[in-house]
Design a protein around this motif. Structure first.
Motif, PDB file in Angstrom:
ATOM      1  N   VAL A 107     -14.204  -9.365   0.327  1.00 20.46           N
ATOM      2  CA  VAL A 107     -14.176  -7.996   0.863  1.00 20.46           C
ATOM      3  C   VAL A 107     -12.904  -7.777   1.678  1.00 20.46           C
ATOM      4  O   VAL A 107     -12.548  -8.599   2.537  1.00 20.46           O
ATOM      5  CB  VAL A 107     -15.416  -7.744   1.760  1.00 20.46           C
ATOM      6  CG1 VAL A 107     -15.315  -6.389   2.455  1.00 20.46           C
ATOM      7  CG2 VAL A 107     -16.684  -7.821   0.920  1.00 20.46           C
ATOM      8  N   VAL A 108     -12.220  -6.674   1.420  1.00 28.19           N
ATOM      9  CA  VAL A 108     -11.046  -6.302   2.212  1.00 28.19           C
ATOM     10  C   VAL A 108     -11.511  -5.568   3.466  1.00 28.19           C
ATOM     11  O   VAL A 108     -12.257  -4.582   3.389  1.00 28.19           O
ATOM     12  CB  VAL A 108     -10.085  -5.407   1.409  1.00 28.19           C
ATOM     13  CG1 VAL A 108      -8.945  -4.902   2.285  1.00 28.19           C
ATOM     14  CG2 VAL A 108      -9.536  -6.170   0.218  1.00 28.19           C
ATOM     15  N   THR A 109     -11.083  -6.056   4.610  1.00 29.73           N
ATOM     16  CA  THR A 109     -11.479  -5.446   5.889  1.00 29.73           C
ATOM     17  C   THR A 109     -10.407  -4.521   6.444  1.00 29.73           C
ATOM     18  O   THR A 109     -10.706  -3.561   7.156  1.00 29.73           O
ATOM     19  CB  THR A 109     -11.767  -6.530   6.936  1.00 29.73           C
ATOM     20  OG1 THR A 109     -10.585  -7.321   7.144  1.00 29.73           O
ATOM     21  CG2 THR A 109     -12.913  -7.421   6.479  1.00 29.73           C
ATOM     22  N   HIS A 110      -9.126  -4.818   6.152  1.00 30.03           N
ATOM     23  CA  HIS A 110      -8.028  -4.018   6.685  1.00 30.03           C
ATOM     24  C   HIS A 110      -6.982  -3.801   5.594  1.00 30.03           C
ATOM     25  O   HIS A 110      -6.634  -4.739   4.866  1.00 30.03           O
ATOM     26  CB  HIS A 110      -7.350  -4.717   7.868  1.00 30.03           C
ATOM     27  CG  HIS A 110      -8.244  -4.912   9.060  1.00 30.03           C
ATOM     28  ND1 HIS A 110      -9.184  -5.915   9.108  1.00 30.03           N
ATOM     29  CD2 HIS A 110      -8.320  -4.238  10.235  1.00 30.03           C
ATOM     30  CE1 HIS A 110      -9.818  -5.861  10.271  1.00 30.03           C
ATOM     31  NE2 HIS A 110      -9.320  -4.847  10.973  1.00 30.03           N
ATOM     32  N   ALA A 111      -6.501  -2.565   5.499  1.00 31.40           N
ATOM     33  CA  ALA A 111      -5.364  -2.246   4.635  1.00 31.40           C
ATOM     34  C   ALA A 111      -4.167  -1.942   5.521  1.00 31.40           C
ATOM     35  O   ALA A 111      -4.298  -1.244   6.528  1.00 31.40           O
ATOM     36  CB  ALA A 111      -5.681  -1.057   3.745  1.00 31.40           C
TER      37      ALA A 111
ATOM     38  N   TRP B 204       1.126   1.532   9.525  1.00 30.36           N
ATOM     39  CA  TRP B 204      -0.196   1.713  10.119  1.00 30.36           C
ATOM     40  C   TRP B 204      -1.183   0.749   9.494  1.00 30.36           C
ATOM     41  O   TRP B 204      -0.969   0.247   8.396  1.00 30.36           O
ATOM     42  CB  TRP B 204      -0.678   3.159   9.985  1.00 30.36           C
ATOM     43  CG  TRP B 204      -1.121   3.593   8.618  1.00 30.36           C
ATOM     44  CD1 TRP B 204      -2.380   3.600   8.119  1.00 30.36           C
ATOM     45  CD2 TRP B 204      -0.275   4.107   7.564  1.00 30.36           C
ATOM     46  NE1 TRP B 204      -2.392   4.079   6.823  1.00 30.36           N
ATOM     47  CE2 TRP B 204      -1.122   4.405   6.472  1.00 30.36           C
ATOM     48  CE3 TRP B 204       1.087   4.340   7.448  1.00 30.36           C
ATOM     49  CZ2 TRP B 204      -0.625   4.917   5.270  1.00 30.36           C
ATOM     50  CZ3 TRP B 204       1.575   4.846   6.259  1.00 30.36           C
ATOM     51  CH2 TRP B 204       0.732   5.131   5.192  1.00 30.36           C
ATOM     52  N   VAL B 205      -2.263   0.486  10.234  1.00 30.68           N
ATOM     53  CA  VAL B 205      -3.351  -0.383   9.774  1.00 30.68           C
ATOM     54  C   VAL B 205      -4.613   0.461   9.668  1.00 30.68           C
ATOM     55  O   VAL B 205      -4.937   1.216  10.587  1.00 30.68           O
ATOM     56  CB  VAL B 205      -3.585  -1.555  10.745  1.00 30.68           C
ATOM     57  CG1 VAL B 205      -4.815  -2.363  10.316  1.00 30.68           C
ATOM     58  CG2 VAL B 205      -2.360  -2.447  10.829  1.00 30.68           C
ATOM     59  N   THR B 206      -5.301   0.352   8.564  1.00 31.64           N
ATOM     60  CA  THR B 206      -6.577   1.035   8.392  1.00 31.64           C
ATOM     61  C   THR B 206      -7.694   0.001   8.414  1.00 31.64           C
ATOM     62  O   THR B 206      -7.759  -0.872   7.542  1.00 31.64           O
ATOM     63  CB  THR B 206      -6.618   1.813   7.063  1.00 31.64           C
ATOM     64  OG1 THR B 206      -5.565   2.780   7.052  1.00 31.64           O
ATOM     65  CG2 THR B 206      -7.944   2.526   6.902  1.00 31.64           C
ATOM     66  N   ASP B 207      -8.550   0.089   9.412  1.00 32.54           N
ATOM     67  CA  ASP B 207      -9.726  -0.767   9.539  1.00 32.54           C
ATOM     68  C   ASP B 207     -10.827  -0.115   8.701  1.00 32.54           C
ATOM     69  O   ASP B 207     -11.432   0.877   9.125  1.00 32.54           O
ATOM     70  CB  ASP B 207     -10.126  -0.872  11.012  1.00 32.54           C
ATOM     71  CG  ASP B 207     -11.346  -1.747  11.241  1.00 32.54           C
ATOM     72  OD1 ASP B 207     -12.055  -2.058  10.259  1.00 32.54           O
ATOM     73  OD2 ASP B 207     -11.611  -2.102  12.401  1.00 32.54           O
ATOM     74  N   LEU B 208     -11.068  -0.634   7.530  1.00 32.04           N
ATOM     75  CA  LEU B 208     -11.907   0.060   6.560  1.00 32.04           C
ATOM     76  C   LEU B 208     -13.342   0.267   7.050  1.00 32.04           C
ATOM     77  O   LEU B 208     -13.923   1.339   6.876  1.00 32.04           O
ATOM     78  CB  LEU B 208     -11.911  -0.703   5.238  1.00 32.04           C
ATOM     79  CG  LEU B 208     -10.548  -0.745   4.534  1.00 32.04           C
ATOM     80  CD1 LEU B 208     -10.575  -1.712   3.366  1.00 32.04           C
ATOM     81  CD2 LEU B 208     -10.157   0.629   4.061  1.00 32.04           C
ATOM     82  N   GLU B 209     -13.927  -0.747   7.654  1.00 33.56           N
ATOM     83  CA  GLU B 209     -15.299  -0.604   8.138  1.00 33.56           C
ATOM     84  C   GLU B 209     -15.321   0.001   9.535  1.00 33.56           C
ATOM     85  O   GLU B 209     -16.143   0.867   9.832  1.00 33.56           O
ATOM     86  CB  GLU B 209     -16.008  -1.956   8.116  1.00 33.56           C
ATOM     87  CG  GLU B 209     -16.204  -2.505   6.708  1.00 33.56           C
ATOM     88  CD  GLU B 209     -17.094  -3.736   6.681  1.00 33.56           C
ATOM     89  OE1 GLU B 209     -17.742  -4.021   7.705  1.00 33.56           O
ATOM     90  OE2 GLU B 209     -17.150  -4.406   5.643  1.00 33.56           O
ATOM     91  N   GLY B 210     -14.407  -0.431  10.389  1.00 32.00           N
ATOM     92  CA  GLY B 210     -14.391   0.054  11.769  1.00 32.00           C
ATOM     93  C   GLY B 210     -14.155   1.543  11.866  1.00 32.00           C
ATOM     94  O   GLY B 210     -14.677   2.217  12.758  1.00 32.00           O
ATOM     95  N   GLU B 211     -13.377   2.083  10.939  1.00 31.65           N
ATOM     96  CA  GLU B 211     -13.096   3.517  10.932  1.00 31.65           C
ATOM     97  C   GLU B 211     -14.034   4.290  10.006  1.00 31.65           C
ATOM     98  O   GLU B 211     -13.833   5.480   9.758  1.00 31.65           O
ATOM     99  CB  GLU B 211     -11.632   3.756  10.541  1.00 31.65           C
ATOM    100  CG  GLU B 211     -10.647   3.157  11.542  1.00 31.65           C
ATOM    101  CD  GLU B 211      -9.198   3.368  11.140  1.00 31.65           C
ATOM    102  OE1 GLU B 211      -8.930   4.313  10.373  1.00 31.65           O
ATOM    103  OE2 GLU B 211      -8.346   2.603  11.609  1.00 31.65           O
ATOM    104  N   GLY B 212     -15.060   3.613   9.503  1.00 29.44           N
ATOM    105  CA  GLY B 212     -16.070   4.280   8.693  1.00 29.44           C
ATOM    106  C   GLY B 212     -15.584   4.748   7.345  1.00 29.44           C
ATOM    107  O   GLY B 212     -16.165   5.669   6.743  1.00 29.44           O
TER     108      GLY B 212
END
Length: 455
Positions: free
Chosen positions: A144-148, A44-52
Motif C-alpha cells: 500500500v502506498v501511504t504517501h505520494a 509537495w507531499v500527499t498523505d493519502l490516508e491522513g488527508e482522507g
C-alpha cells in the motif's frame, strides 16, 4: 529499499517554439539564481490516508496519476533548450517515460521517509534541456502506498497554476475523472503571443511602462556604498507580526481594499522615507490569471507589473487608496514581450543619460491576497496593541540573490509574515530592520488611530 518504476506517457502532440512570456519571466529568474537555482523548485507531499484521499492505495494508482497529469498538462513534458541563435525555446514531447521513485517503509517511518524523499526530489537543480520537469516518488508500506511525493521545476507553472495542478493530482489519486481541459497550454500561449493580437497586447503594456519610466527617478537608492564589514552580500530578514496581521485586516476593511494593497502601501511609504524619494517604484508580481484562458492553465503566466506610488507626501490611509489604483494599472499592463521591454528600458536609459533601476520588487505569496476585506472594524485597537510583544525578527545570510530589494509576503495564518531580501551595499542590516519594523509601525499606528476620510 528504493526502486524505480517507469511510466510511459503519450500526449496529443509535440513541437518546438519560443517560450511564452510567462516562461521567459521564470527562465530569467532561474538564470539570476544560478548556481542556487534549486531554491526555486517546488514540491509537495500527499498523505493519502491522513488527508482522507484514499486508503489501501496500490502503486498503480500513483503511476496512473502520473500518466494522466503528464498527458493532460503539456508543461510537465516540456523542456527548455537553446536555439541555434542562443535564445531559449520550449521543446514539447509527445511521448516519453518518467520514473517514479518508490521507497519501502514501515508504518512508523513512512512520514519521515516521505519528508526525506521530498528533500531528495527537490534539492538538485534541474537539467533543463534533458530532464523532465516532474519528479515523482511514493512511500510504500507493504503493498500500500501511504504517501505520494511530487517535485516540479518552476518552469512547469507558477503559484496560480499550482492550484490547478494539485487539484488534478488529488482527483486522480482518488480515482475520480477529470473534467475536459479548457485553458491554454503554454505552447498555445506562446503562439498566441507571437500573433498580431499578442503584439498589440504587448505594445499597449509597453506604452504604460514608457509613460512612467520616462518621468520617475532613474535610481531607486542613493549611490551604493561600501558593504559594512562582516555583512554578507544579502540579508534575508523575516518579520513575523501577529499585531501587523490584525492591523492590515482592520485597514483593509476600513479602506475597502485588499490586504495586499495595504502592505504594499506601507512598504512604499517606508521606502520613500528611507530613500528620500517622493515616489516608490516597484515591480509587483502579477499572476495574469484574470485573463481569458489562463485561470486554470498549468503553465507560467506571471510577469512583473510596474507600480508607481506617490508615497512621500501623505499619511498611510491616503497612500493605501493610491496604491490600490496603482496596483490595478500594474495588473492591467503586466503582459508583454520581455525582450521588447528590455529594449524599451535600455532606450529610455540612454535618452535620459543613465540606467533605469528596476531592482525593487514586491510579491504577495498568499492565495487570497487580492480579495477585498469587507469588514475590519471588528478588530480593535486594544487587540492589535496587545499582540505587539509577539513580533519576532529572524535573519539569514544570503550569498546571492537576483534583486537589490525583494519583499515577499508569506502565507502564514495569523501573522503578517514579511521576508525582505536586501543587498547590503544599499540596505545593510540596520536599514533592513528599520524597514521591516517601520512597515509594522506604520500599519499599527494607522489601524489604531481613529478612522478618517482618506484623500
Amino acid at each position: 529499499m528504493t526502486e524505480r518504476t517507469l511510466v510511459e506517457f503519450s500526449g496529443s502532440r509535440g513541437g518546438v517554439c519560443a517560450l511564452s512570456w510567462g516562461q521567459v519571466a521564470i527562465w530569467r529568474a532561474i538564470q539570476r539564481m544560478v548556481p542556487d537555482d534549486a531554491v526555486l523548485n517546488m514540491s509537495w507531499v500527499t498523505d493519502l490516508e491522513g488527508e482522507g484521499i484514499s486508503s489501501g492505495t496500490p502503486l498503480s494508482r500513483i503511476t496512473d496519476t502520473v500518466r494522466t497529469v503528464v498527458e493532460r498538462h503539456e508543461s510537465l513534458r516540456t523542456r527548455v533548450r537553446a536555439s541555434d541563435d542562443g535564445a531559449p525555446q520550449q521543446v514539447l514531447a509527445a511521448t516519453g517515460t518518467i520514473e517514479v521513485h518508490v521507497v519501502d517503509a514501515t508504518a512508523g517511518t513512512a512520514a519521515a521517509q516521505a519528508s526525506a524523499l521530498q528533500a531528495r526530489l527537490t534539492d538538485p537543480a534541474y537539467d533543463y534541456p534533458r530532464e523532465w520537469p516532474l519528479r515523482v516518488g511514493a512511500v510504500r508500506v507493504g503493498d500500500v502506498v501511504t504517501h505520494a511525493v511530487f517535485g516540479i521545476c518552476h518552469l512547469v507553472t507558477d503559484r496560480g497554476g499550482l492550484t490547478a495542478l494539485v487539484r488534478d493530482v488529488v482527483l486522480c489519486l482518488r480515482g475520480e475523472p477529470l473534467a475536459a481541459a479548457q485553458d491554454r497550454q503554454p505552447y498555445d500561449q506562446a503562439l498566441h503571443q507571437q500573433s498580431a493580437a499578442g503584439r498589440r497586447q504587448s505594445e499597449k503594456a509597453l506604452r504604460y511602462w514608457a509613460r512612467h519610466l520616462e518621468t520617475v527617478a532613474l535610481q531607486r537608492f542613493p549611490e551604493a556604498g561600501e558593504r559594512p564589514e562582516g555583512e554578507p552580500p544579502f540579508w534575508a530578514a523575516t518579520l513575523s507580526s501577529p499585531a501587523g496581521d490584525l492591523a492590515v485586516t482592520r485597514l483593509a476593511g476600513r479602506e475597502q481594499v485588499s490586504t495586499s494593497a495595504v502592505i504594499l502601501a506601507a512598504a512604499a511609504v517606508q521606502l520613500a522615507r528611507q530613500t528620500g524619494t517622493g515616489a516608490a517604484v516597484l515591480q509587483v508580481i502579477v499572476s495574469n490569471r484574470f485573463r481569458p484562458g489562463l485561470a486554470d492553465s498549468v503553465g507560467p503566466a506571471s510577469q512583473d507589473g510596474l507600480c508607481v506610488i506617490e508615497a512621500g507626501d501623505a499619511d498611510l490611509p491616503a497612500v493605501i487608496g493610491r496604491t490600490m489604483q496603482a496596483s490595478l494599472q500594474a495588473y492591467l499592463h503586466a503582459q508583454y514581450d520581455p525582450a521588447a521591454l528590455d529594449d524599451l528600458v535600455a532606450a529610455i536609459g540612454a535618452a535620459r543619460g543613465g540606467e533605469v533601476d528596476l531592482s525593487v520588487s514586491f510579491n504577495d505569496r498568499r492565495f487570497d491576497a487580492q480579495t477585498p476585506v469587507a469588514a475590519g472594524e471588528a478588530v480593535t485597537a486594544a487587540a492589535i496593541e496587545t499582540l505587539l510583544p509577539a513580533t519576532a525578527l529572524r535573519w539569514e545570510r544570503v550569498e546571492h540573490y537576483g534583486a537589490r530589494y525583494f519583499l515577499h509576503v508569506n502565507a502564514v495564518p495569523g501573522s503578517m509574515d514579511l521576508t525582505l531580501f536586501a543587498d547590503t551595499s544599499v540596505l545593510p542590516a540596520a536599514a533592513v530592520e528599520a524597514h521591516l519594523r517601520g512597515i509594522e509601525a506604520l500599519l499599527v499606528s494607522a489601524a489604531t488611530a481613529p478612522a478618517t476620510v482618506s484623500a
